[in-house]
Design a protein around this motif. Structure first.
Motif, PDB file in Angstrom:
ATOM      1  N   GLN A   1      35.093  35.384  39.490  1.00 32.95           N
ATOM      2  CA  GLN A   1      34.300  34.309  38.902  1.00 32.95           C
ATOM      3  C   GLN A   1      34.663  34.290  37.426  1.00 32.95           C
ATOM      4  OE1 GLN A   1      29.951  34.752  38.319  1.00 32.95           O
ATOM      5  NE2 GLN A   1      29.792  32.949  39.632  1.00 32.95           N
TER       6      GLN A   1
ATOM      7  N   GLY B   1      40.898  30.046  39.335  1.00 33.42           N
ATOM      8  CA  GLY B   1      39.833  29.099  39.058  1.00 33.42           C
ATOM      9  C   GLY B   1      40.360  28.016  38.139  1.00 33.42           C
TER      10      GLY B   1
ATOM     11  N   THR C   1      36.099  32.965  43.782  1.00 32.42           N
ATOM     12  CA  THR C   1      37.341  32.573  44.424  1.00 32.42           C
ATOM     13  C   THR C   1      38.220  33.807  44.610  1.00 32.42           C
ATOM     14  OG1 THR C   1      39.329  31.195  44.245  1.00 32.42           O
ATOM     15  CG2 THR C   1      38.376  31.968  42.181  1.00 32.42           C
TER      16      THR C   1
END
Length: 114
Positions: A54, A76, A72
């Protein structure tokens, strides 16, 4: 009326990542307002575990981080909303973990221009 408080303790026994560092963008990189920037990090986690990342951003002088939504397992994205100096950091946990994060990277400072 009556009320009861229910406390549930979550045993988070997933493997623990031990290190994370930002890889993109690089320190002191110049970015542009309203242009999406790919964010990537590299974590050290136990063999067989999958890290999920994150990303957090904070404009210079701000007191708190803006947490970009969703974890993810890859990269990102962040679109700088304004010019100035920004700090970016990554947090990581192993997939399946219930904690907000296991470890945070140091931040990289970037310069956002028009």
């Amino acid at each position: 009326g009556m009320s009861n408080t229910l406390s549930i303790k979550i045993a988070d026994n997933t493997p623990q990542c031990t290190a994370v560092r930002m890889t993109t963008p690089s320190r002191n990189q110049t970015l542009h307002v309203d242009l999406a920037q790919t964010l990537t990090a590299m974590a050290t986690c136990p063999a067989g575990s999958v890290p999920e990342y994150q990303f957090w951003v904070k404009q210079s002088g701000a007191s708190s981080w803006t947490i970009l939504p969703a974890y993810t397992t890859g990269s990102g994205s962040w679109t700088p909303p304004s010019t100035g100096t920004w700090a970016i950091r990554a947090v990581v946990r192993t997939t399946g973990s219930h904690v907000p994060y296991q470890i945070a990277s140091g931040s990289v400072t970037v310069n956002v221009i028009p």
